[in-house]
Write a protein that holds these residues in place. Structure first.
Motif, PDB file in Angstrom:
ATOM      1  N   THR A   2      67.795 121.257  21.956  1.00  0.00           N
ATOM      2  CA  THR A   2      67.974 119.957  22.613  1.00  0.00           C
ATOM      3  C   THR A   2      67.458 119.928  24.042  1.00  0.00           C
ATOM      4  OG1 THR A   2      70.236 120.595  23.189  1.00  0.00           O
ATOM      5  CG2 THR A   2      69.927 119.280  21.181  1.00  0.00           C
ATOM      6  N   VAL A   3      67.233 121.078  24.662  1.00  0.00           N
ATOM      7  CA  VAL A   3      66.671 121.107  26.008  1.00  0.00           C
ATOM      8  C   VAL A   3      65.264 120.502  26.014  1.00  0.00           C
ATOM      9  CG1 VAL A   3      65.668 123.423  25.878  1.00  0.00           C
ATOM     10  CG2 VAL A   3      66.462 122.534  28.073  1.00  0.00           C
ATOM     11  N   VAL A   4      64.609 120.495  24.871  1.00  0.00           N
ATOM     12  CA  VAL A   4      63.263 119.928  24.745  1.00  0.00           C
ATOM     13  C   VAL A   4      63.293 118.412  24.962  1.00  0.00           C
ATOM     14  CG1 VAL A   4      61.275 119.711  23.180  1.00  0.00           C
ATOM     15  CG2 VAL A   4      62.572 121.820  23.244  1.00  0.00           C
ATOM     16  N   THR A   5      64.471 117.814  24.931  1.00  0.00           N
ATOM     17  CA  THR A   5      64.598 116.384  25.228  1.00  0.00           C
ATOM     18  C   THR A   5      64.049 116.080  26.624  1.00  0.00           C
ATOM     19  OG1 THR A   5      66.571 116.322  23.842  1.00  0.00           O
ATOM     20  CG2 THR A   5      66.221 114.456  25.303  1.00  0.00           C
ATOM     21  N   VAL A   6      64.207 117.019  27.546  1.00  0.00           N
ATOM     22  CA  VAL A   6      63.653 116.856  28.897  1.00  0.00           C
ATOM     23  C   VAL A   6      62.128 116.750  28.811  1.00  0.00           C
ATOM     24  CG1 VAL A   6      63.380 117.948  31.165  1.00  0.00           C
ATOM     25  CG2 VAL A   6      65.575 118.060  29.973  1.00  0.00           C
ATOM     26  N   THR A   7      61.512 117.584  27.999  1.00  0.00           N
ATOM     27  CA  THR A   7      60.057 117.536  27.810  1.00  0.00           C
ATOM     28  C   THR A   7      59.654 116.221  27.163  1.00  0.00           C
ATOM     29  OG1 THR A   7      60.071 119.941  27.522  1.00  0.00           O
ATOM     30  CG2 THR A   7      58.086 118.765  26.844  1.00  0.00           C
ATOM     31  N   LEU A   8      60.419 115.759  26.175  1.00  0.00           N
ATOM     32  CA  LEU A   8      60.121 114.487  25.514  1.00  0.00           C
ATOM     33  C   LEU A   8      60.191 113.332  26.515  1.00  0.00           C
ATOM     34  CD1 LEU A   8      59.587 112.750  22.996  1.00  0.00           C
ATOM     35  CD2 LEU A   8      62.058 112.740  22.604  1.00  0.00           C
ATOM     36  N   LEU A   9      61.245 113.294  27.310  1.00  0.00           N
ATOM     37  CA  LEU A   9      61.379 112.236  28.318  1.00  0.00           C
ATOM     38  C   LEU A   9      60.254 112.318  29.354  1.00  0.00           C
ATOM     39  CD1 LEU A   9      65.247 112.244  28.820  1.00  0.00           C
ATOM     40  CD2 LEU A   9      63.862 110.562  27.585  1.00  0.00           C
ATOM     41  N   SER A  10      59.846 113.532  29.701  1.00  0.00           N
ATOM     42  CA  SER A  10      58.735 113.702  30.638  1.00  0.00           C
ATOM     43  C   SER A  10      57.430 113.198  30.033  1.00  0.00           C
ATOM     44  CB  SER A  10      58.592 115.173  31.033  1.00  0.00           C
ATOM     45  OG  SER A  10      59.751 115.627  31.668  1.00  0.00           O
ATOM     46  N   ALA A  11      57.214 113.460  28.755  1.00  0.00           N
ATOM     47  CA  ALA A  11      56.004 112.985  28.079  1.00  0.00           C
ATOM     48  C   ALA A  11      55.978 111.460  28.024  1.00  0.00           C
ATOM     49  CB  ALA A  11      55.918 113.570  26.670  1.00  0.00           C
ATOM     50  N   VAL A  12      57.116 110.853  27.718  1.00  0.00           N
ATOM     51  CA  VAL A  12      57.207 109.392  27.678  1.00  0.00           C
ATOM     52  C   VAL A  12      56.971 108.818  29.072  1.00  0.00           C
ATOM     53  CG1 VAL A  12      58.779 107.453  27.288  1.00  0.00           C
ATOM     54  CG2 VAL A  12      58.676 109.323  25.637  1.00  0.00           C
ATOM     55  N   THR A  13      57.561 109.442  30.083  1.00  0.00           N
ATOM     56  CA  THR A  13      57.369 108.981  31.468  1.00  0.00           C
ATOM     57  C   THR A  13      55.904 109.116  31.884  1.00  0.00           C
ATOM     58  OG1 THR A  13      59.622 109.626  32.024  1.00  0.00           O
ATOM     59  CG2 THR A  13      58.084 109.310  33.866  1.00  0.00           C
ATOM     60  N   GLY A  14      55.284 110.241  31.553  1.00  0.00           N
ATOM     61  CA  GLY A  14      53.871 110.440  31.876  1.00  0.00           C
ATOM     62  C   GLY A  14      52.981 109.412  31.201  1.00  0.00           C
ATOM     63  N   THR A  15      53.297 109.081  29.956  1.00  0.00           N
ATOM     64  CA  THR A  15      52.533 108.058  29.236  1.00  0.00           C
ATOM     65  C   THR A  15      52.701 106.709  29.909  1.00  0.00           C
ATOM     66  OG1 THR A  15      52.845 109.286  27.177  1.00  0.00           O
ATOM     67  CG2 THR A  15      52.204 106.974  26.981  1.00  0.00           C
ATOM     68  N   TRP A  16      53.921 106.389  30.323  1.00  0.00           N
ATOM     69  CA  TRP A  16      54.162 105.116  31.010  1.00  0.00           C
ATOM     70  C   TRP A  16      53.407 105.069  32.338  1.00  0.00           C
ATOM     71  CZ3 TRP A  16      56.059 103.707  35.745  1.00  0.00           C
ATOM     72  CH2 TRP A  16      56.273 102.334  35.913  1.00  0.00           C
ATOM     73  N   VAL A  17      53.454 106.163  33.110  1.00  0.00           N
ATOM     74  CA  VAL A  17      52.758 106.205  34.400  1.00  0.00           C
ATOM     75  C   VAL A  17      51.257 106.020  34.194  1.00  0.00           C
ATOM     76  CG1 VAL A  17      52.138 107.711  36.351  1.00  0.00           C
ATOM     77  CG2 VAL A  17      54.513 107.555  35.599  1.00  0.00           C
ATOM     78  N   TYR A  18      50.696 106.695  33.190  1.00  0.00           N
ATOM     79  CA  TYR A  18      49.270 106.520  32.907  1.00  0.00           C
ATOM     80  C   TYR A  18      48.959 105.064  32.571  1.00  0.00           C
ATOM     81  CZ  TYR A  18      44.783 106.500  30.618  1.00  0.00           C
ATOM     82  OH  TYR A  18      43.490 106.186  30.267  1.00  0.00           O
ATOM     83  N   GLY A  19      49.750 104.469  31.716  1.00  0.00           N
ATOM     84  CA  GLY A  19      49.538 103.069  31.350  1.00  0.00           C
ATOM     85  C   GLY A  19      49.661 102.137  32.540  1.00  0.00           C
ATOM     86  N   ARG A  20      50.574 102.449  33.426  1.00  0.00           N
ATOM     87  CA  ARG A  20      50.807 101.608  34.617  1.00  0.00           C
ATOM     88  C   ARG A  20      49.644 101.688  35.599  1.00  0.00           C
ATOM     89  NH1 ARG A  20      51.079  98.839  38.292  1.00  0.00           N
ATOM     90  NH2 ARG A  20      52.810  98.290  39.638  1.00  0.00           N
ATOM     91  N   TYR A  21      49.075 102.888  35.770  1.00  0.00           N
ATOM     92  CA  TYR A  21      48.023 103.089  36.771  1.00  0.00           C
ATOM     93  C   TYR A  21      46.645 103.322  36.154  1.00  0.00           C
ATOM     94  CZ  TYR A  21      51.915 103.382  39.948  1.00  0.00           C
ATOM     95  OH  TYR A  21      53.043 103.083  40.662  1.00  0.00           O
ATOM     96  N   ARG A  22      46.499 103.039  34.902  1.00  0.00           N
ATOM     97  CA  ARG A  22      45.256 103.295  34.163  1.00  0.00           C
ATOM     98  C   ARG A  22      44.028 102.684  34.836  1.00  0.00           C
ATOM     99  NH1 ARG A  22      43.864 101.017  28.184  1.00  0.00           N
ATOM    100  NH2 ARG A  22      41.810 101.962  28.083  1.00  0.00           N
ATOM    101  N   GLU A  23      44.140 101.466  35.263  1.00  0.00           N
ATOM    102  CA  GLU A  23      42.993 100.771  35.865  1.00  0.00           C
ATOM    103  C   GLU A  23      42.573 101.391  37.192  1.00  0.00           C
ATOM    104  OE1 GLU A  23      41.304  98.492  34.205  1.00  0.00           O
ATOM    105  OE2 GLU A  23      42.725  98.762  32.571  1.00  0.00           O
ATOM    106  N   LYS A  24      43.453 102.087  37.851  1.00  0.00           N
ATOM    107  CA  LYS A  24      43.146 102.690  39.148  1.00  0.00           C
ATOM    108  C   LYS A  24      42.633 104.132  39.025  1.00  0.00           C
ATOM    109  CE  LYS A  24      46.500  99.803  41.409  1.00  0.00           C
ATOM    110  NZ  LYS A  24      47.766  99.690  42.064  1.00  0.00           N
ATOM    111  N   LEU A  25      42.700 104.696  37.824  1.00  0.00           N
ATOM    112  CA  LEU A  25      42.283 106.069  37.613  1.00  0.00           C
ATOM    113  C   LEU A  25      40.786 106.137  37.283  1.00  0.00           C
ATOM    114  CD1 LEU A  25      45.296 107.273  35.462  1.00  0.00           C
ATOM    115  CD2 LEU A  25      44.835 107.841  37.834  1.00  0.00           C
ATOM    116  N   PRO A  26      40.140 107.259  37.621  1.00  0.00           N
ATOM    117  CA  PRO A  26      38.706 107.389  37.280  1.00  0.00           C
ATOM    118  C   PRO A  26      38.515 107.532  35.774  1.00  0.00           C
ATOM    119  CG  PRO A  26      39.540 109.433  38.203  1.00  0.00           C
ATOM    120  CD  PRO A  26      40.654 108.433  38.306  1.00  0.00           C
ATOM    121  N   HIS A  27      37.645 106.707  35.242  1.00  0.00           N
ATOM    122  CA  HIS A  27      37.324 106.781  33.808  1.00  0.00           C
ATOM    123  C   HIS A  27      35.840 106.901  33.618  1.00  0.00           C
ATOM    124  CE1 HIS A  27      41.425 105.207  33.186  1.00  0.00           C
ATOM    125  NE2 HIS A  27      41.346 105.871  32.062  1.00  0.00           N
TER     126      HIS A  27
END
Length: 160
Positions: free
Chosen positions: A135-160
């Motif tokens: 169950t400690v992996v829940t921290v990793t899961l929440l981090s992955a979800v947060t990272g995905t949200w951050v990418y989606g939020r700042y996607r237009e400002k990132l180099p592509h």
């Protein structure tokens, strides 16, 4: 205050419109495939933190063999899908689009690998690891979800 912009969702990821109106049990077969996939992950020991650490330390061929066989299976599957024009489980035609390479993929891959090495988990096996009681992996899961949200939020400002 900054106004949030809606990011267009690719058609293949737009399950909301495709599956609206479907009964809940229609998705049961996908849940069954996911469950079987998780069991294979556990039995093949590819969710093991120790196996993942062995891979990143170049101490064992186990994970490289699994990843290599997955790549070969994927190549064969794509070839068969194209050759015989197979359809998805819902009857939809399967299509492949060319993807353009850009440097952000290198940085994203490095970040992904770093996170995988540090946590001993990549997004696929996270749920299987949690299902086995880690169950400690829940921290990793929440981090992955947060990272995905951050990418989606700042996607237009990132180099592509």
């Amino acid at each position: 205050m900054m106004k949030h912009q809606k990011i267009p969702v690719p058609v293949y990821a737009g399950l909301t419109e495709k599956w609206s109106g479907q009964k809940w049990y229609y998705l049961f077969r996908y849940a069954l495939v996911g469950l079987l996939f998780g069991i294979v992950f556990v039995k093949a020991e590819i969710i093991s933190w120790y196996r993942i650490q062995e891979m990143f330390r170049f101490q064992s061929f186990h994970m490289y063999g699994v990843i290599g066989s997955a790549v070969l299976t994927g190549m064969l599957s794509v070839w068969l899908i194209k050759k015989f024009r197979w359809r998805a489980m819902n009857g939809e035609q399967i299509t492949f689009q060319k993807k353009k390479f850009h440097r952000g993929q290198v940085f994203g891959g490095l970040l992904f690998g770093l996170g995988w090495a540090l946590t001993g988990a990549c997004p696929g096996p996270l749920f299987a690891q949690i299902g086995t009681g880690a169950t400690v992996v829940t921290v990793t899961l929440l981090s992955a979800v947060t990272g995905t949200w951050v990418y989606g939020r700042y996607r237009e400002k990132l180099p592509h």
